[in-house]
Motif scaffolding. Structure first.
Motif, PDB file in Angstrom:
ATOM      1  N   GLY A  76       2.871   1.329  -5.201  1.00 27.94           N
ATOM      2  CA  GLY A  76       2.539   2.500  -4.389  1.00 27.94           C
ATOM      3  C   GLY A  76       1.134   2.479  -3.815  1.00 27.94           C
ATOM      4  O   GLY A  76       0.626   3.522  -3.373  1.00 27.94           O
ATOM      5  N   LYS A  77       0.510   1.309  -3.798  1.00 27.63           N
ATOM      6  CA  LYS A  77      -0.854   1.236  -3.262  1.00 27.63           C
ATOM      7  C   LYS A  77      -0.834   1.115  -1.745  1.00 27.63           C
ATOM      8  O   LYS A  77       0.132   0.619  -1.160  1.00 27.63           O
ATOM      9  N   LYS A  78      -1.935   1.568  -1.144  1.00 27.11           N
ATOM     10  CA  LYS A  78      -2.107   1.375   0.289  1.00 27.11           C
ATOM     11  C   LYS A  78      -2.655  -0.042   0.437  1.00 27.11           C
ATOM     12  O   LYS A  78      -3.737  -0.351  -0.076  1.00 27.11           O
ATOM     13  N   VAL A  79      -1.882  -0.928   1.063  1.00 29.62           N
ATOM     14  CA  VAL A  79      -2.242  -2.348   1.133  1.00 29.62           C
ATOM     15  C   VAL A  79      -2.729  -2.698   2.544  1.00 29.62           C
ATOM     16  O   VAL A  79      -2.133  -2.279   3.540  1.00 29.62           O
ATOM     17  N   CYS A  80      -3.826  -3.427   2.613  1.00 30.31           N
ATOM     18  CA  CYS A  80      -4.390  -3.819   3.911  1.00 30.31           C
ATOM     19  C   CYS A  80      -4.441  -5.335   4.025  1.00 30.31           C
ATOM     20  O   CYS A  80      -4.518  -6.038   3.017  1.00 30.31           O
ATOM     21  N   LEU A  81      -4.406  -5.805   5.270  1.00 26.04           N
ATOM     22  CA  LEU A  81      -4.518  -7.242   5.559  1.00 26.04           C
ATOM     23  C   LEU A  81      -5.593  -7.446   6.634  1.00 26.04           C
ATOM     24  O   LEU A  81      -5.810  -6.563   7.472  1.00 26.04           O
ATOM     25  N   PRO A  82      -6.259  -8.616   6.615  1.00 26.20           N
ATOM     26  CA  PRO A  82      -7.308  -8.848   7.615  1.00 26.20           C
ATOM     27  C   PRO A  82      -6.759  -9.187   8.994  1.00 26.20           C
ATOM     28  O   PRO A  82      -5.715  -9.826   9.123  1.00 26.20           O
ATOM     29  N   VAL A  83      -7.510  -8.750  10.004  1.00 29.43           N
ATOM     30  CA  VAL A  83      -7.197  -9.034  11.403  1.00 29.43           C
ATOM     31  C   VAL A  83      -8.494  -9.522  12.045  1.00 29.43           C
ATOM     32  O   VAL A  83      -9.570  -8.983  11.757  1.00 29.43           O
TER      33      VAL A  83
END
Ligand SMILES: Nc1ncnc2c1ncn2[C@@H]1O[C@H](COP(=O)(O)OP(=O)(O)O)[C@@H](O)[C@H]1O
Ligand SMILES: [Mg+2]
Length: 206
Positions: A76-83
């Motif tokens: 349930g975590k807010k997951v981010c990826l690099p751009v």
């Protein structure tokens, strides 16, 4: 040859050697490491307690982050990826990852979330950032792929901005090196998580 050039040459040699070691892992070793990483990473408070966490999409012989990415979403975590930053050359932005929205390959053929302003997560709102690396040593020095992207992106954090942000490397056990010659711009890591354990380093503020 001046000393800066000599250091860059020895770093390049070490980079190639460490990448070779990573490539020598069998498919079964790669698979078990990526699954073991989930357990080891989830046991670390910086990962377990993070509400918003950024990691990266692994490629080639890098430790496969796909099972960890799924586990973080399942938790349930807010997951981010690099751009790749559209204006600040050589910098990265962290974007919210929505599994419903297809990723798009960037110029390095690395999948990225589509660049939408509402999905940009500022560093001030990130709890934990997991970064890739080619090598690490017993001081937490980091060798990357040679582009300096994370050094540039983490310069503000290294200077003391975003004190809430925990930064940790992810790597195969075989990516540990005896000594990494550093340059002035290199940002050392307080911790590195491998399949088998979490290494914490002396300069650690965690
Ligand atoms: N904070 C920074 N500001 C400007 N240039 C940087 C910065 N960090 C890295 N670089 C540049 O990026 C290049 C690659 O950095 P390097 O540390 O060798 O790569 P990596 O960290 O990917 O192993 C270097 O030539 C360096 O000049
Ligand atoms: Mg560097």
């Amino acid at each position: 040859m001046n000393s800066a050039t000599r250091i860059q040459n020895s770093r390049q040699q070490l980079r190639e050697q460490l990448k070779q070691q990573r490539r020598a892992l069998t498919e079964a070793e790669q698979k078990s490491a990526s699954l073991q990483l989930v357990d080891t990473a989830m046991q670390q408070p910086e990962v377990a307690q993070a509400e918003t966490i950024a990691l990266y999409f692994s490629f080639a012989a890098e430790l496969n982050t796909a099972p960890l990415l799924q586990a973080l979403l399942d938790a349930g975590k807010k997951v981010c990826l690099p751009v790749l930053h559209p204006f600040a050359k050589g910098h990265l932005l962290m974007l919210r990852y929505d599994p419903q929205r297809p990723l798009i390959n960037n110029k390095f053929a690395i999948p990225e979330p589509p660049l939408r302003c509402p999905d940009v997560v500022p560093f001030a709102q990130l709890d934990t950032l997991l970064v890739p690396l080619v090598g690490f040593d017993s001081q937490g020095n980091r060798l990357g792929m040679g582009g300096g992207f994370y050094d540039r992106t983490l310069a503000g954090w290294h200077a003391g901005r975003y004190p809430q942000l925990k930064v940790m490397g992810l790597a195969h056990d075989c990516q540990q090196a005896g000594h990494i010659p550093v340059q002035s711009w290199d940002v050392p890591l307080p911790a590195v998580i491998t399949a088998t354990r979490c290494w914490r380093f002396r300069h650690s503020s965690l």
